[in-house]
Design a protein around this motif. Structure first.
Motif, PDB file in Angstrom:
ATOM      1  N   THR A  61      34.849   1.043 -80.289  1.00  2.00           N
ATOM      2  CA  THR A  61      35.599   1.585 -79.154  1.00  2.00           C
ATOM      3  C   THR A  61      34.687   1.803 -77.957  1.00  2.00           C
ATOM      4  OG1 THR A  61      37.130   2.656 -80.689  1.00  2.00           O
ATOM      5  CG2 THR A  61      37.098   3.482 -78.433  1.00  2.00           C
TER       6      THR A  61
ATOM      7  N   ARG B 273      44.992   7.126 -85.232  1.00  2.00           N
ATOM      8  CA  ARG B 273      44.884   5.729 -85.661  1.00  2.00           C
ATOM      9  C   ARG B 273      44.269   5.670 -87.052  1.00  2.00           C
ATOM     10  NH1 ARG B 273      41.615   2.445 -81.264  1.00  2.00           N
ATOM     11  NH2 ARG B 273      41.015   4.425 -80.332  1.00  2.00           N
TER      12      ARG B 273
ATOM     13  N   ALA C 234      39.037   3.031 -85.889  1.00  2.00           N
ATOM     14  CA  ALA C 234      38.565   2.557 -84.579  1.00  2.00           C
ATOM     15  C   ALA C 234      37.312   1.724 -84.797  1.00  2.00           C
ATOM     16  CB  ALA C 234      38.266   3.737 -83.653  1.00  2.00           C
TER      17      ALA C 234
ATOM     18  N   GLU D 135      36.470  -3.719 -77.811  1.00  2.00           N
ATOM     19  CA  GLU D 135      37.054  -2.966 -78.913  1.00  2.00           C
ATOM     20  C   GLU D 135      37.924  -3.871 -79.769  1.00  2.00           C
ATOM     21  OE1 GLU D 135      39.518   1.148 -79.834  1.00  2.00           O
ATOM     22  OE2 GLU D 135      39.254   0.487 -77.760  1.00  2.00           O
TER      23      GLU D 135
ATOM     24  N   THR E 290      43.652   9.836 -80.159  1.00  2.00           N
ATOM     25  CA  THR E 290      43.790   9.314 -78.806  1.00  2.00           C
ATOM     26  C   THR E 290      44.728  10.217 -78.019  1.00  2.00           C
ATOM     27  OG1 THR E 290      43.508   7.053 -79.622  1.00  2.00           O
ATOM     28  CG2 THR E 290      44.447   7.305 -77.433  1.00  2.00           C
TER      29      THR E 290
END
Length: 548
Positions: A189, A183, A186, A195, A264
């Motif tokens: 998170t 990504r 973040a 988030e 992720t």
């Protein structure tokens, strides 16, 4: 021919004017050439404005789509972008649908530096027999895009990169299939709080030339508390795919936890964790099986992943990291036995900072999941200093999407090949009994640092456990099958409602010769409940029976 002085002077003036004109044109072209500076200016200006959420323009036919129907909408190969251009790269696009409810603006940067929007055209797609009002697509757009390039065969295009959803993207190299994702950013998170998912709102893609082996992509990121300008230089050729990332982030509002270079992935089960899922015919199901960290001080750390019963968050203080990533260690097909999903071909993603990141930590989140359809693993780096409104943060890093995990270590180290875990088992005797807090672990170390040791070399295991466990025994023996060594340890858990931290490494004298195995044994709610339950009442004595 002999020129007069006047004509020579006039000719010189014309030549000078021509040079000036050429220099002016070159300077103008250079000034007009689109670059990361242009996106950075937009991100900086966007930070000063109130956040405006992306517009959800999906009609019901598309917003209510199931995944199977969304998959029917495929790009037509005869309408790929750059099909008529002398470049080995191609682009195609994702259609809006399901949760991809906002259009993303996608632009091309041509060879002369001009920028043009790639207009949405439903004729680029084969809708696979889906029934819908054609007028419903008139106001729609692209949800994202794919990059294609021939990495496996010179005459066959392969999908090598995908940008779709929020700030998510995935990349693969030669012989790989899609697995984990990355990504752009973040935000918060980890709990508490909710988030925030920033979005890539607009892309600019540099059209590659005939001899180019890389594609340059710029992206504008936007969210309630951050904006950002990103440059991705994607090099898909070779054994691995490499992506150079430059991120210029502007902070709109205070952020409790900002995640840089987030990854992720998915971990359902493996041999390191006792699980009811292991009744499946597949020995392991995961896109990644561990977090690797190369600290600024030079230590290597390996944290095997778990699918815990409750949310688990681990933090490793890592100042100026040399690298970190979620890896898929173990490429033998026999580890997975999955002909459809080919977990043995999923890439690892390794983050290699290109500038000083300062003080901070690598965070690992492990989220319970009942199946392999959920991404339940997140890893990222967080600066130690609070992230405050008005700040500009700059991070440069290289991403390796690799299937050659040993190459990350070099020739002077050893690493954990695999971790085996079983409960209720004594190492010296094959005695299985009801769970009494005993857990046994076998850790196989391999690598050049071990394979090249003299036969008479003396190694020792360096093992420690946290306060919530008692170390019952440690063993060490050669593992000739892998030209490495096996560490065996047994612990007794004191409180099964709490996690247990363990560390193990191989040392020669006072010098480490392997990375550090850093394992967290997750809480065991069932064992904790059983331990807390009152003891059952003794059964009544049986009635006497007659005998003959």
């Amino acid at each position: 021919m002999i020129l007069s002085a006047a004509r020579r002077q006039k000719t010189a003036k014309l030549a000078l004017l021509s040079l000036v004109s050429a220099a002016s044109l070159l300077g103008a072209a250079q000034a007009l050439a689109f670059s990361l500076d242009d996106v950075t200016a937009q991100a900086r200006a966007l930070m000063q404005k109130p956040y405006v959420a992306p517009v959800n323009n999906l009609p019901p036919e598309f917003s209510g789509m199931q995944f199977a129907d969304y998959q029917k909408m495929q790009p037509r190969s005869d309408r790929f972008e750059w099909s008529d251009q002398p470049t080995p790269f191609r682009l195609n696009f994702y259609h809006q649908g399901m949760q991809f409810n906002s259009a993303v603006r996608i632009n091309e940067i041509t060879a002369d530096g001009a920028v043009r929007q790639i207009q949405y055209d439903p004729e680029r797609f084969d809708f696979g027999g889906l029934a819908f009002d054609k007028n419903a697509t008139r106001t729609l757009g692209y949800a994202g895009f794919r990059v294609l390039y021939p990495v496996n065969q010179p005459d066959k295009l392969d999908e090598v990169a995908s940008f779709l959803g929020a700030s998510y993207f995935r990349v693969i190299g030669k012989g790989q299939v899609y697995g984990l994702s990355s990504r752009g950013l973040a935000i918060d998170t980890a709990p508490p709080g909710g988030e925030e998912f920033p979005n890539f709102r607009e892309f600019w893609i540099q059209r590659p030339g005939p001899d180019d082996r890389q594609v340059v992509i710029y992206a504008l990121l936007d969210s309630p508390r951050a904006t950002g300008a990103y440059q991705f230089i994607v090099r898909p050729g070779g054994k691995d795919a490499v992506v150079d990332v430059q991120a210029n982030i502007f902070v709109r509002g205070d952020i409790q936890s900002i995640g840089i270079a987030p990854l992720t992935s998915m971990f359902l089960y493996g041999p390191n964790q006792q699980s009811e899922f292991r009744r499946n015919f597949r020995p392991a199901i995961h896109d990644s099986n561990g977090l690797a960290i190369h600290t600024g001080s030079g230590e290597w750390i390996w944290r095997p992943l778990n699918n815990p019963k409750t949310l688990a968050i681990s933090s490793f203080q890592v100042d100026d990291p040399k690298g970190f990533g979620l890896l898929q260690r173990g490429r033998e097909f026999s580890r997975y036995e999955d002909l459809k999903d080919r977990y043995d071909l999923r890439p690892s993603a390794w983050i290699e900072p290109q500038n000083k990141w300062g003080k901070g930590s690598v965070t690992l989140m492990e989220i319970p999941t009942p199946d392999e359809t959920n991404d339940n693993i997140v890893a990222y780096w967080t600066p130690a200093e609070p992230t405050r409104r008005g700040q500009m943060l700059q991070f440069a890093y290289r991403m390796h999407w690799t299937s050659d995990e040993p190459a990350l270590h070099g020739a002077d180290n050893a690493w954990v090949r695999q971790t085996f875990h079983t409960d209720n088992e004594h190492l010296q005797a094959n005695l299985i009994r009801k769970f009494d807090g005993n857990s046994a672990f076998l850790i196989d170390f391999e690598g050049p640092a071990l394979a090249n040791l003299p036969a008479d070399a003396t190694l020792a295991p360096q093992v420690s456990v946290g306060d919530n466990a008692e170390l019952l025994g440690v063993g060490l023996e050669r593992n000739p099958a892998i030209k490495g060594w096996r560490v065996a340890l047994r612990v007794k858990v004191k409180n099964p409602a709490l996690p247990v931290e363990m560390r193990a490494a191989l040392v020669q004298g006072d010098k480490p010769v392997s990375e550090t195995w850093s394992y967290q044994l997750p809480p065991n709610p069932q064992a904790a409940a059983a331990a807390a339950a009152p003891a059952p009442a003794p059964a009544p004595a049986p009635a006497p029976t007659a005998t003959r």
